[in-house]
Design a protein around this motif. Structure first.
Motif, PDB file in Angstrom:
ATOM      1  N   GLN A  30       0.833  -1.208   0.000  1.00 28.71           N
ATOM      2  CA  GLN A  30       0.000   0.000   0.000  1.00 28.71           C
ATOM      3  C   GLN A  30       0.865   1.255   0.000  1.00 28.71           C
ATOM      4  O   GLN A  30       0.597   2.208  -0.738  1.00 28.71           O
ATOM      5  CB  GLN A  30      -0.929  -0.016   1.222  1.00 28.71           C
ATOM      6  N   ASP A  33       2.718   1.892  -3.354  1.00 28.05           N
ATOM      7  CA  ASP A  33       1.904   2.397  -4.457  1.00 28.05           C
ATOM      8  C   ASP A  33       1.619   3.887  -4.361  1.00 28.05           C
ATOM      9  O   ASP A  33       1.080   4.465  -5.303  1.00 28.05           O
ATOM     10  CB  ASP A  33       0.591   1.617  -4.539  1.00 28.05           C
ATOM     11  N   TYR A  62      -5.950   8.029  -6.644  1.00 25.63           N
ATOM     12  CA  TYR A  62      -5.555   7.104  -5.566  1.00 25.63           C
ATOM     13  C   TYR A  62      -5.501   7.835  -4.232  1.00 25.63           C
ATOM     14  O   TYR A  62      -6.011   7.332  -3.215  1.00 25.63           O
ATOM     15  CB  TYR A  62      -4.190   6.513  -5.909  1.00 25.63           C
ATOM     16  N   PHE A  93      -7.403  -4.782  -2.757  1.00 25.00           N
ATOM     17  CA  PHE A  93      -6.250  -4.024  -3.235  1.00 25.00           C
ATOM     18  C   PHE A  93      -5.470  -4.830  -4.276  1.00 25.00           C
ATOM     19  O   PHE A  93      -5.019  -4.282  -5.292  1.00 25.00           O
ATOM     20  CB  PHE A  93      -5.341  -3.673  -2.055  1.00 25.00           C
ATOM     21  N   SER A  97      -5.006  -3.842  -8.156  1.00 21.71           N
ATOM     22  CA  SER A  97      -3.665  -3.691  -8.732  1.00 21.71           C
ATOM     23  C   SER A  97      -3.570  -4.412 -10.071  1.00 21.71           C
ATOM     24  O   SER A  97      -2.971  -3.905 -11.031  1.00 21.71           O
ATOM     25  CB  SER A  97      -2.612  -4.234  -7.773  1.00 21.71           C
ATOM     26  N   CYS A 100      -5.239  -2.363 -12.639  1.00 22.68           N
ATOM     27  CA  CYS A 100      -4.378  -1.242 -13.055  1.00 22.68           C
ATOM     28  C   CYS A 100      -3.394  -1.691 -14.127  1.00 22.68           C
ATOM     29  O   CYS A 100      -3.175  -0.998 -15.131  1.00 22.68           O
ATOM     30  CB  CYS A 100      -3.617  -0.688 -11.861  1.00 22.68           C
ATOM     31  N   ARG A 113      -7.491   2.725 -10.025  1.00 26.54           N
ATOM     32  CA  ARG A 113      -6.740   3.417  -8.967  1.00 26.54           C
ATOM     33  C   ARG A 113      -7.679   3.866  -7.847  1.00 26.54           C
ATOM     34  O   ARG A 113      -7.300   3.864  -6.665  1.00 26.54           O
ATOM     35  CB  ARG A 113      -6.003   4.616  -9.546  1.00 26.54           C
ATOM     36  N   GLN A 116      -8.123   0.858  -5.795  1.00 29.92           N
ATOM     37  CA  GLN A 116      -6.912   0.663  -5.000  1.00 29.92           C
ATOM     38  C   GLN A 116      -6.930   1.535  -3.755  1.00 29.92           C
ATOM     39  O   GLN A 116      -6.622   1.085  -2.645  1.00 29.92           O
ATOM     40  CB  GLN A 116      -5.677   1.002  -5.833  1.00 29.92           C
ATOM     41  N   ASN A 178       2.333  -6.217  -7.147  1.00 25.66           N
ATOM     42  CA  ASN A 178       1.515  -6.321  -5.935  1.00 25.66           C
ATOM     43  C   ASN A 178       0.767  -7.652  -5.830  1.00 25.66           C
ATOM     44  O   ASN A 178       0.384  -8.054  -4.719  1.00 25.66           O
ATOM     45  CB  ASN A 178       0.478  -5.185  -5.894  1.00 25.66           C
TER      46      ASN A 178
END
Length: 511
Positions: A30, A33, A62, A93, A97, A100, A113, A116, A178
């Motif tokens: 976390q 990122d 984000y 999460f 990821s 993304c 995002r 996330q 991730n």
């Protein structure tokens, strides 16, 4: 003892090392990122067909989503239970990821995002709350050292790892990395973390959450776009500022009048250490974290460092932070925490004093060592402050307390970075005007160049002026940070040392 520790004692022994590794893996992805995508933005811009202004939403979406969702941590942990919430957060999460990394358009990337940020918002406060729960008071300093390493080292190493992944593979691996880490973290949490029964009777304060979310979202949007839109000369910024002020005013009035039904646990403010520590972490975020936003653009813009090299020379500051945090965790048992705070601030101020004497020509050691020293000072500050802030807080308030602590730190960081960037832009313009004023046919050192009128000579002269103006602005920012760091030192007197509250600390270990 805490409810988690008591639940484990009733069934199986508590496996602290594996719990710590599992939740810190989740915390690391976390925090990574928050910065790992920064260096990949130019590569993402072409793939996603985005303009320079549009691609920044990859970062701001984000940040805004995480800021808005962070205050929900306390209520969700009461409603779902800590273990279930942590599993949902890690799983969400990790999946976000992957989305993304698979995004083909800018809207898809921004949506991923946002997910996330929403799922990752609770990872940092939950990890801090769990570490405090599973460790007795005597070991909480070391626990906060471990937690602090994940929180602080992640953003520091983010640009280095992101630059390496982007150069060696593809920008999509900035997010794909991730997935395996998140899977390991989920497996560890499922296997080793005891469950704490949820409090089903807790009601959700929709009005309180709406007003606080609107205030945070408007403030974050104002800070992110203020420099680009020339701050309050823009109608958008004025509207966002008004929304932030009005929404926060409604939130304060609602909290003061709603009593136990309020979204925010006002009992947190009755704890002197927590209230003081929260104010302190805001100042630390505003003053100390902002300096880390100055070095990468200075190295890449002024000294033409490649992305990978910039990451390599700034990464050692993370080593200084890790060493200091491990050392501080042990020293807390023998030395007054306030003395560690003082030492940390003075060491950081010394590093900023060194940065105030930078020039256009710098060796790598000139960059590495001040960074290591500043990282060491930051580590000495972060660990004792975290331990003192929660040393007297009741265990049933820790989920809300850690969420508030993380939220205030993030807001302080955003404000500090925005102020520093605004000063950077303004000081560059002022310094450029001052230097350009000396370019005249009446200046004997420049008469031949100006009189000759060579376009190449004038362009070279303008380039040199731009470089010097930017360098002056950077040095002025480092000076502001140096002075501000020294000015916050007296706040240490407001912190109550843990040894004055042995009874409170004993209660903090019981539920």
């Amino acid at each position: 003892m805490s409810s988690i520790a008591r639940q484990a004692g009733a069934d199986t022994p508590l496996n602290r090392p594996m719990i710590t590794v599992s939740i810190m893996l989740a915390t690391l992805i976390q925090t990574l990122d928050s910065t790992i995508a920064n260096v990949a933005l130019p590569h993402m811009q072409g793939t996603l067909s985005a303009s320079q202004d549009e691609i920044t939403w990859v970062l701001t979406s984000y940040i805004v989503a995480a800021a808005i969702a962070t205050p929900l941590t306390g209520w969700l942990s009461d409603r779902l239970g800590v273990k279930k919430l942590l599993l949902v957060a890690i799983g969400g999460f990790t999946v976000a990821s992957a989305f993304c990394g698979l995004a083909e358009t800018l809207p898809q990337m921004v949506a991923a995002r946002l997910l996330q940020g929403v799922f990752g918002a609770s990872l940092v406060p939950l990890s801090q709350s769990i570490l405090l729960d599973i460790n007795p008071p005597a070991r909480q300093g070391q626990a906060m050292a471990v937690w602090g390493m994940g929180v602080m080292v992640g953003p520091i190493l983010g640009p280095t790892l992101g630059g390496w992944l982007t150069d060696s593979y593809n920008w999509r691996w900035v997010f794909f990395i991730n997935v395996p880490i998140g899977a390991f973290a989920m497996f560890g949490v499922m296997s080793f973390l005891p469950d704490r029964p949820p409090r089903r009777e807790v009601r959700f304060d929709a009005f309180g959450f709406a007003t606080l979310s609107l205030a945070i979202g408007a403030l974050q949007a104002m800070l992110d776009r203020g420099e680009q839109l020339d701050w309050f000369s823009s109608l958008e910024i004025r509207i966002e500022a008004l929304l932030a002020v009005v929404s926060f005013a409604y939130f304060i009035v609602h909290t003061a009048t709603a009593g136990s039904k309020s979204f925010f646990r006002y009992e947190l403010l009755k704890d002197r250490n927590f209230a003081t520590g929260t104010c302190f972490i805001f100042v630390i975020g505003a003053v100390m974290y902002a300096t880390r936003a100055l070095l990468p653009p200075m190295l890449q813009g002024l000294m033409q460092y490649p992305v990978a090299t910039t990451g390599l020379v700034t990464a050692p500051s993370g080593a200084g932070t890790m060493v200091a945090m491990l050392l501080a965790g042990r020293l807390l048992r023998r030395i007054d925490a306030r003395l560690l705070l003082l030492s940390g601030f003075l060491i950081s101020a010394f590093a900023l004093w060194q940065m105030m004497h930078y020039t256009i020509v710098l060796s790598m050691s000139d960059i590495v060592w001040p960074g290591v020293i500043q990282g060491f000072g930051l580590g000495l500050v972060f660990v004792p402050l975290s331990a003192l802030t929660f040393s007297t807080l009741r265990p049933d308030l820790r989920a809300d307390g850690t969420a508030t602590y993380s939220l205030v730190r993030n807001i302080g960081s955003s404000i500090g970075i925005s102020v520093i960037q605004a000063l950077m832009t303004r000081n560059t313009q002022v310094a450029h005007a001052d230097l350009a004023a000396h370019v005249s046919v009446y200046n004997p050192n420049l008469q031949s160049m100006v009189a000759n009128g060579s376009r190449a000579d004038l362009m070279a002269l303008n380039h040199a002026i731009n470089q010097q103006a930017s360098m002056i602005a950077y040095l002025n920012d480092f000076k502001v940070m140096f002075i501000a760091t020294l000015l916050v030192v007296p706040l240490i007197l407001l912190v109550r040392p843990a040894r004055q509250a042995p009874t409170d600390m004993a209660h903090a270990a019981m539920d």
